[in-house]
Enzyme design. Structure first.
Site, PDB file in Angstrom:
ATOM      1  N   ASP A   1       0.685  -1.165  -0.608  1.00  0.00           N
ATOM      2  CA  ASP A   1      -0.420   0.061   0.253  1.00  0.00           C
ATOM      3  C   ASP A   1       0.315   1.407  -0.382  1.00  0.00           C
ATOM      4  O   ASP A   1       2.688   1.098   0.733  1.00  0.00           O
ATOM      5  CB  ASP A   1      -1.421  -0.169   0.834  1.00  0.00           C
ATOM      6  CG  ASP A   1      -2.323   1.377   1.062  1.00  0.00           C
ATOM      7  OD1 ASP A   1      -2.252   1.256   0.242  1.00  0.00           O
ATOM      8  OD2 ASP A   1      -2.795   1.225   1.958  1.00  0.00           O
TER       9      ASP A   1
ATOM     10  N   ASP B   1      -7.377  -7.759   2.072  1.00  0.00           N
ATOM     11  CA  ASP B   1      -7.038  -7.158   3.240  1.00  0.00           C
ATOM     12  C   ASP B   1      -7.273  -6.823   4.389  1.00  0.00           C
ATOM     13  O   ASP B   1      -8.096  -6.461   4.183  1.00  0.00           O
ATOM     14  CB  ASP B   1      -5.914  -6.457   2.835  1.00  0.00           C
ATOM     15  CG  ASP B   1      -5.873  -5.068   3.128  1.00  0.00           C
ATOM     16  OD1 ASP B   1      -6.149  -4.502   2.524  1.00  0.00           O
ATOM     17  OD2 ASP B   1      -5.192  -4.562   3.981  1.00  0.00           O
TER      18      ASP B   1
ATOM     19  N   CYS C   1     -10.585 -27.816  11.018  1.00  0.00           N
ATOM     20  CA  CYS C   1      -9.540 -27.211  10.799  1.00  0.00           C
ATOM     21  C   CYS C   1      -8.180 -28.317  10.591  1.00  0.00           C
ATOM     22  O   CYS C   1      -8.388 -28.896  11.110  1.00  0.00           O
ATOM     23  CB  CYS C   1      -8.893 -25.669  11.713  1.00  0.00           C
ATOM     24  SG  CYS C   1      -8.031 -24.780  11.332  1.00  0.00           S
TER      25      CYS C   1
ATOM     26  N   CYS D   1      -4.727 -26.375  10.356  1.00  0.00           N
ATOM     27  CA  CYS D   1      -3.279 -25.844  10.798  1.00  0.00           C
ATOM     28  C   CYS D   1      -2.895 -26.939  11.999  1.00  0.00           C
ATOM     29  O   CYS D   1      -3.355 -27.715  12.607  1.00  0.00           O
ATOM     30  CB  CYS D   1      -4.206 -23.924  10.899  1.00  0.00           C
ATOM     31  SG  CYS D   1      -4.614 -24.692  12.893  1.00  0.00           S
TER      32      CYS D   1
ATOM     33  N   CYS E   1      -4.826 -26.354  14.986  1.00  0.00           N
ATOM     34  CA  CYS E   1      -5.706 -27.604  15.901  1.00  0.00           C
ATOM     35  C   CYS E   1      -5.804 -28.505  15.278  1.00  0.00           C
ATOM     36  O   CYS E   1      -5.703 -29.914  16.223  1.00  0.00           O
ATOM     37  CB  CYS E   1      -7.128 -27.052  14.573  1.00  0.00           C
ATOM     38  SG  CYS E   1      -7.298 -25.893  15.016  1.00  0.00           S
TER      39      CYS E   1
ATOM     40  N   HIS F   1      -3.855 -19.843  13.494  1.00  0.00           N
ATOM     41  CA  HIS F   1      -5.313 -20.907  13.103  1.00  0.00           C
ATOM     42  C   HIS F   1      -6.380 -19.216  12.449  1.00  0.00           C
ATOM     43  O   HIS F   1      -6.622 -19.905  11.234  1.00  0.00           O
ATOM     44  CB  HIS F   1      -5.959 -20.906  14.340  1.00  0.00           C
ATOM     45  CG  HIS F   1      -7.576 -22.098  13.969  1.00  0.00           C
ATOM     46  ND1 HIS F   1      -7.580 -22.855  13.988  1.00  0.00           N
ATOM     47  CD2 HIS F   1      -8.441 -20.702  14.326  1.00  0.00           C
ATOM     48  CE1 HIS F   1      -9.144 -22.498  13.724  1.00  0.00           C
ATOM     49  NE2 HIS F   1      -9.884 -21.122  14.309  1.00  0.00           N
TER      50      HIS F   1
END
Ligand SMILES: [Zn+2]
Length: 354
Positions: free
Chosen positions: A72, A245, A283, A285, A288, A314
């Site tokens: 940005d 974003d 999940c 991840c 998890c 996560h």
């Protein structure tokens, strides 16, 4: 559904304002598979400085990260964070919020900064307006934003990154449409929808975003800056947004608030402490697959820094998976049905929040 460079769209970009997605390693980012993260050129320019980053071989080498980076321009931050700012036709004069030093930046400077940083997608300097702002103020800022976009394109080295146009226009539909049409006539690589989620009512935001998107060249990607919640992503995708974003998943993670398919959970809650299940059994991840919610709540209570990384992994995976499912639903032509089911679950999640 489509692709922009190596990134499957619609896509979410984790926020690493200062050249770091807080609490994560570069390896984590690459494994999460977003393909692109967001950094802020102004923040990197102020600290550690463009010359230093250049000496390290660019921001990616400095970060030890091999994925894509969208920067940005920091136009919004100049106006929202700086204790002093004065706008000229050829740029801005502002006081650094870090050390009080004065800086003057032109649209060309902002292009060159991003080329030196070595990011892949660049944003031009723009003049955002706050909410609320009058039509006259918004119109003047829009005229300057479009002039600065033209100056940015002139300064751009096409070999060093792709320049998007930022489409402003505040809450005035006719200004939004004008901004979209004028930006579409320019050879920008994509469009960033700016000036949203500043406190305006949500239905107004979507109405304006919809008008904006309808007036843009459909062949180039559309990026909705700084938005938003999981429900916002689903609505944005429905309207044709390709890139998002938002600080939400990473910031909430650091505050111990985690998204799950059955409602968001807070590590602070007493119930979390005795929970032997993972954050979300659905999940995949690392947090998890490895830990119970009870253990994470323990880490959070004792202030162990590893919990920030686990929570961030996560929550970002939750966002990543949401968009994977969205791409899949678009691909099989049943986005509206899928989103209706998902939204009804998301709204019951909000009610179930502890
Ligand atoms: Zn997880």
């Amino acid at each position: 559904m489509g692709r922009f460079g190596a990134v499957a769209t619609p896509a979410f970009m984790p926020v690493g304002t200062h050249g770091a997605v807080r609490a994560l390693l570069a390896e984590d980012l690459e494994k999460l598979g977003f393909g692109m993260i967001l950094a802020n050129a102004l923040h990197v320019y102020l600290r550690p400085g463009v010359e230093l980053v250049e000496r390290f071989g660019g921001l990616k080498r400095f970060m030890g990260y091999q994925g894509g980076i969208l920067t940005d321009s920091g136009g919004y931050q100049v106006f929202s964070l700086s204790p002093f700012v004065k706008v000229f036709d050829d740029g801005v004069l502002f006081r650094s919020p870090l050390d009080g030093a004065m800086h003057r930046l032109s649209p060309k400077d902002v292009v060159v900064i991003q080329e030196k940083i070595g990011s892949d997608i660049h944003m031009p300097l723009d003049q955002p307006v706050g909410y609320p702002a009058s039509e006259a103020q918004t119109k003047a800022a829009l005229g300057r934003t479009l002039d600065w976009l033209k100056a940015s394109l002139k300064a751009k080295n096409p070999e060093r990154g792709a320049l998007f146009g930022i489409v402003q226009g505040g809450v005035f539909p006719e200004l939004r449409v004008r901004a979209s049409i004028e930006a579409s006539e320019l050879p920008v690589a994509g469009f960033a929808l700016g000036g949203f989620s500043l406190g305006e009512p949500k239905n107004l935001m979507w109405e304006l975003a919809s008008r904006t998107i309808e007036s843009l060249d459909p062949a180039r990607p559309r990026y909705l800056m700084g938005v938003g919640t999981p429900a916002d992503l689903l609505e944005g995708v429905r309207l044709g947004v390709d890139m998002f974003d938002c600080i939400l998943p990473t910031r909430l993670a650091r505050h111990g608030q985690l998204y799950t398919s059955k409602g968001s959970v807070r590590l602070k809650n007493a119930l979390s402490r005795s929970n032997e299940e993972p954050i979300d059994p659905l999940c995949d991840c690392y947090a998890c697959k490895t830990f119970s919610l009870g253990y994470l709540a323990h880490l959070y209570r004792i202030g162990d820094p590893s919990v920030l990384r686990l929570n961030t992994l996560h929550n970002l995976r939750y966002y990543g998976k949401l968009l994977e499912e969205a791409r899949h639903a678009i691909g099989s032509g049943r986005y509206d049905q899928w989103v209706a089911a998902k939204l009804s679950r998301l709204s019951s999640e909000r009610e179930g929040n502890g």
